[in-house]
Design a protein around this motif. Structure first.
Motif, PDB file in Angstrom:
ATOM      1  N   ALA A 342      36.475  45.527  39.911  1.00 23.88           N
ATOM      2  CA  ALA A 342      35.356  45.160  38.710  1.00 23.88           C
ATOM      3  C   ALA A 342      36.327  46.109  37.165  1.00 23.88           C
ATOM      4  N   LEU A 343      37.008  47.119  37.992  1.00 29.23           N
ATOM      5  CA  LEU A 343      37.115  48.538  37.119  1.00 29.23           C
ATOM      6  C   LEU A 343      37.999  48.264  36.185  1.00 29.23           C
ATOM      7  N   ALA A 344      39.672  47.002  36.216  1.00 35.76           N
ATOM      8  CA  ALA A 344      39.749  46.874  35.157  1.00 35.76           C
ATOM      9  C   ALA A 344      39.276  46.033  34.027  1.00 35.76           C
ATOM     10  N   GLU A 345      38.259  45.219  34.330  1.00 38.90           N
ATOM     11  CA  GLU A 345      37.643  44.611  33.715  1.00 38.90           C
ATOM     12  C   GLU A 345      36.415  45.077  32.457  1.00 38.90           C
ATOM     13  N   PRO A 431      31.509  37.856  37.566  1.00 43.57           N
ATOM     14  CA  PRO A 431      31.476  36.531  38.344  1.00 43.57           C
ATOM     15  C   PRO A 431      32.373  35.405  38.496  1.00 43.57           C
ATOM     16  N   ASN A 432      33.635  36.312  38.866  1.00 43.43           N
ATOM     17  CA  ASN A 432      34.974  35.540  39.583  1.00 43.43           C
ATOM     18  C   ASN A 432      34.733  36.356  41.321  1.00 43.43           C
ATOM     19  N   TYR A 433      34.343  37.813  41.394  1.00 46.94           N
ATOM     20  CA  TYR A 433      34.568  37.493  42.292  1.00 46.94           C
ATOM     21  C   TYR A 433      34.107  36.533  44.134  1.00 46.94           C
ATOM     22  N   PRO A 434      34.819  36.842  45.049  1.00 44.02           N
ATOM     23  CA  PRO A 434      35.217  35.548  45.445  1.00 44.02           C
ATOM     24  C   PRO A 434      33.728  35.279  46.224  1.00 44.02           C
TER      25      PRO A 434
END
Length: 488
Positions: A342-345, A431-434
């Motif tokens: 999530a770092l880039a988010e 939330p888009n994490y698998p």
């Protein structure tokens, strides 16, 4: 014991690996070693990297003074000097080995050495500028910054930190800057087709490369950047008209979000170049120059925007406020925890702040979570290798970087009988994490059963096991089950 009576057995420092070494793996993952490059391992030991790189279908050779003394020493695109400098007890020979490896390098030199992240044992025998090990080998332990300074001074270069104890040295300045920039690129998914139209369907195959390009760069291409440019322009006249057909079938806001993230990526990259000699405009890759023109108008404006964000980090409470406002990550009283995926988010300020740590050590290979301390100038990298599979994974190790001293501290938790564990795993990821839904459902079950009420008692493995036993439940595969009476 006098140093003159010690006979160091260097060859005993060679490691019999079962997999590709970390420095070489990082070069492969960065596509620096590929089908079109040649690889040479200078000081290859048992030759494990040479063989495994060759097994991948790449041109690979190596030489070692003890194990492969008769092999040819040849120039190559990528040369590896992996954990060689730290086993040479003679400082002059060490220097000559580094220079020789650089002379053999056409494109990229990989330099890796042992890094001192904790105080060495006082029982070890000091020898030259290092120590003698129990195996009668020599080890020179570098500080991370010391290793970079050594490489830079000997070769008159600007080595790029890739990971702890691993540096890439580029022959070409443009390739170096391109590599550094790519490390800060966020990954985007191409927006889905939401409103199918006959016109889009007729040209979907022709428009696919244009959509892929925008997904990667966040902008429309310029002349010469698209593989099917001639065919596309002959049909639509220009890229903007072609993209208007894409917008008829997709959500324009999703494309805008991609462009915005890309502009932030560039700000993060440029902010961190402030610590070094910022590259001149002409040393940037052509694609990056086009990106900057599209998003900022000029290089000067892009640098000004990036520097403003960087300098703001020195103001009181800026990092703390950014952490408190973050919608991504798990908040605690003194920290924000974010999964590396999530770092880039997260907020660009926090990305730059983390970059201030990783610019000196590279990416922390294998880290799971990044802990932003809000009560002190520190960033911690936490290792939970079983994060995806274990419902409540135990902490295996941590690396702490102190911004005031740049000191790096490593802590090993693997031997602890009662290590810290994680709860509410979905809070660390997006939330888009698998496995987000799977994590969230487990947390919901645990909350309904009252398992998470006593936060201070369940933070360790033993405390959690006592809690489960008291409630008569067990957890298997992210599901809570009642324990049968006979098993209690």
């Amino acid at each position: 014991m006098s140093e003159s009576y010690l006979e160091i057995e260097r060859h005993r420092a060679a490691i019999a690996r079962i997999d590709i070494s970390r420095p070489v793996r990082l070069a492969i993952e960065s596509a620096l070693i590929n089908q079109e490059t040649t690889f040479f391992d200078y000081g290859c030991g048992y030759g494990g990297d040479v063989q495994r790189v060759a097994n991948l279908g790449y041109t690979s050779t190596g030489w070692d003074p003890y194990y492969y003394p008769d092999a040819s020493i040849i120039a190559a695109d990528v040369v590896n000097l992996g954990y060689v400098l730290n086993v040479i007890e003679d400082p002059q020979e060490r220097r000559e080995s580094l220079i020789k490896a650089w002379e053999l390098t056409r494109k990229v030199l990989i330099v890796a050495a042992q890094i001192l992240i904790n105080a060495p044992s006082k029982t070890q025998l000091a020898y030259s500028d290092g120590i003698v090990t129990r195996r009668n080998t020599f080890q020179k332990y570098y500080e991370q910054e010391e290793l970079k300074s050594y490489i830079d001074e000997v070769l008159n270069v600007d080595a790029v930190p890739v990971a702890l104890g691993v540096y890439f040295v580029f022959r070409d300045e443009t390739e170096k800057e391109n590599y550094k920039a790519i490390r800060f690129f966020s990954r985007s998914s191409t927006p889905r087709i939401r409103i199918p139209s006959k016109r889009f369907e007729d040209y979907q195959e022709l428009l696919a490369p244009l959509m892929a390009f925008f997904t990667k760069r966040g902008r429309l291409p310029v002349k010469g950047e698209l593989s099917n440019e001639q065919e596309l322009l002959s049909e639509f006249g220009n890229f903007r008209r072609a993209f208007s057909v894409v917008l008829q079938a997709t959500d324009e806001a999703e494309w805008d979000a991609i462009a915005y993230r890309r502009s932030l990526d560039i700000q993060v990259y440029l902010a961190l170049t402030h610590f070094e000699q910022r590259p001149s405009w002409h040393k940037l890759a052509p694609e990056m120059r086009h990106d900057i023109k599209a998003f900022f108008g000029s290089y000067e404006e892009a640098c000004a925007v990036a520097d403003q964000k960087l300098f703001s980090l020195g103001q009181p409470r800026v990092v703390q406020t950014a952490c408190e406002k973050s919608k991504i990550g798990k908040h605690t009283r003194g920290a924000l925890y974010v999964h590396v995926s999530a770092l880039a988010e997260i907020d660009a300020l926090l990305r730059i702040y983390e970059g201030c740590a990783s610019r000196t050590i590279g990416r922390v290979d294998g880290a799971t979570l990044i802990k932003y301390c809000t009560d002190k100038p520190q960033i911690c990298y936490l290792f939970y290798p079983d994060f995806d599979t274990d419902p409540h994974p135990a902490l295996k190790a941590s690396i702490i970087i102190d911004f005031l001293t740049l000191k790096i501290t490593h802590r090993d938790y693997q031997t602890r009988a009662n290590p810290p564990i994680l709860h509410r795993k979905e809070t660390f990821v997006t939330p888009n994490y698998p496995y987000y839904e799977e994590f969230a459902k487990l947390t919901q079950q645990e909350q309904q059963l009252g398992l998470l009420k006593q936060k201070s008692d369940i933070g360790t493995r033993e405390g959690w096991e006592k809690c489960l036993a008291a409630h008569g439940v067990e957890i298997r595969r992210h599901q809570v089950y009642q324990v049968e009476d006979g098993r209690r």
